[in-house]
Design an enzyme around this catalytic site. Structure first.
Site, PDB file in Angstrom:
ATOM      1  N   LYS A  19     -12.467   1.165   5.628  1.00 50.01           N
ATOM      2  CA  LYS A  19     -13.305   2.181   4.970  1.00 50.01           C
ATOM      3  C   LYS A  19     -14.407   0.472   4.292  1.00 50.01           C
ATOM      4  CE  LYS A  19      -9.685   3.552   2.331  1.00 50.01           C
ATOM      5  NZ  LYS A  19      -8.607   2.896   3.451  1.00 50.01           N
ATOM      6  N   ARG A  94      -7.734  10.360  -3.880  1.00 49.11           N
ATOM      7  CA  ARG A  94      -6.666   9.941  -2.507  1.00 49.11           C
ATOM      8  C   ARG A  94      -5.634  11.375  -2.772  1.00 49.11           C
ATOM      9  NH1 ARG A  94      -7.184   4.305  -2.118  1.00 49.11           N
ATOM     10  NH2 ARG A  94      -5.716   3.240  -1.146  1.00 49.11           N
ATOM     11  N   ARG A 134      -5.552  -9.311   8.159  1.00 44.81           N
ATOM     12  CA  ARG A 134      -6.072  -9.359   6.560  1.00 44.81           C
ATOM     13  C   ARG A 134      -6.407 -10.046   6.010  1.00 44.81           C
ATOM     14  NH1 ARG A 134      -7.616  -3.833   3.131  1.00 44.81           N
ATOM     15  NH2 ARG A 134      -5.756  -3.649   3.208  1.00 44.81           N
ATOM     16  N   ARG A 167      -3.644 -10.167   0.462  1.00 47.91           N
ATOM     17  CA  ARG A 167      -3.171  -8.856  -0.641  1.00 47.91           C
ATOM     18  C   ARG A 167      -1.802  -9.375  -0.270  1.00 47.91           C
ATOM     19  NH1 ARG A 167      -7.363  -3.891  -0.137  1.00 47.91           N
ATOM     20  NH2 ARG A 167      -5.653  -3.081  -0.151  1.00 47.91           N
ATOM     21  N   ARG A 178       2.829   2.607   1.897  1.00 50.52           N
ATOM     22  CA  ARG A 178       0.979   2.458   1.956  1.00 50.52           C
ATOM     23  C   ARG A 178       0.681   3.900   3.181  1.00 50.52           C
ATOM     24  NH1 ARG A 178      -1.545  -2.674   2.239  1.00 50.52           N
ATOM     25  NH2 ARG A 178      -3.905  -1.025   1.909  1.00 50.52           N
TER      26      ARG A 178
END
Ligand code: AP5
Length: 220
Positions: A19, A94, A134, A167, A178
């Site tokens: 996203k 969300r 990431r 992160r 998550r």
């Protein structure tokens, strides 16, 4: 060239669905405001604001920050002058209460309603690899991946030469939490928007460029 100057769009999808990658690029070419609730919260955490202090423990554990905090933050952001013409919401809503609050705050007038709700569909087996590889630039926010979107020099952003970091919620325990939270609390939003006939789905298990071309068409 994409033109979506009147877009009021929501990007939905699991953690790691891409996203943020797509929203950043689209916002740039379409001159829309990219509103990432994750980025906003990480900004609050970095500055140790009252909201940041409240949000940090939820984020580190991979849980959602309570609705009332997020809703107030987003409502204030979309009321800013720069968000008058076009925006892309990345990471919000969300939960069902967040989606209902967004509808209420936009009101029913045609020039205020959501114009696009895009669901980035990626199999769960792919998401873990995307999240654990990431890397994000601490200076310009560019998103990279050690394997699929590597920088020329490891640890250094190609765009601005800033330092890349991982992160804190991209650790294995937080990633599984998550994904669990996504299935339980966010996936039901697909039904919410399908019922309103506003949901458009993109197969986001392809190259970023192919996805962007399809997204650009959907956003016309
Ligand atoms: P947030 O920052 O929103 O995280 P997220 O939704 O979990 O989404 P991600 O940013 O992890 O993934 P993404 O889909 O943007 O993927 P990306 O483009 O980076 O939220 C973080 C936390 O904040 C939450 O856990 C919660 O605590 C809190 N929070 C935020 N919003 C909230 C809300 N509304 N309510 C309550 N709490 C909230 O891509 C991922 C990786 O894959 C990158 O390395 C990228 O390079 C790579 N990649 C992207 N596209 C492709 C592709 N097509 N092929 C191969 N690799 C790709």
């Amino acid at each position: 060239m994409v033109t979506c100057l009147q877009a009021r769009a929501v990007f939905l999808g699991a953690p790691g669905a891409g996203k943020g990658t797509q929203a950043k690029r689209l916002a740039e070419v379409a001159q829309a405001v990219h509103i990432s609730t994750g980025d906003m919260l990480r900004g609050h955490v970095a500055q140790a604001t009252q909201l940041g202090v409240q949000a940090k423990s939820y984020m580190d554990a991979g849980k959602l920050v309570p609705d009332e905090l997020i809703i107030a933050m987003v409502e204030a952001r979309i009321a800013q002058p720069d968000a008058r013409s076009a925006w892309i919401l990345d990471g919000f809503p969300r939960t069902l209460p967040q989606a209902e609050a967004l509808d209420r705050s936009l009101g029913g007038a045609p020039d205020r309603r959501l114009t696009h709700v895009i669901y980035f569909a990626v199999p769960e087996s792919v998401l873990v690899g995307r999240l654990s590889g990431r890397r994000t630039c601490g200076r310009c926010g560019a998103i990279w991946h050690v394997e699929t979107q590597p920088t020329k020099k490891a640890g250094v952003c190609d765009t601005c030469s800033g330092e890349l970091t991982q992160r804190s919620d991209d650790r294995p325990e937080a990633i599984s939490k998550r994904l669990e939270v996504y299935r339980a609390q966010t996936e039901p939003l697909l039904g919410y928007y399908r019922k309103r006939n506003t949901l458009r789905e993109i197969d986001a298990n392809r190259s970023p460029e192919t996805i962007f071309q399809e997204l650009a068409k959907l956003m016309q």
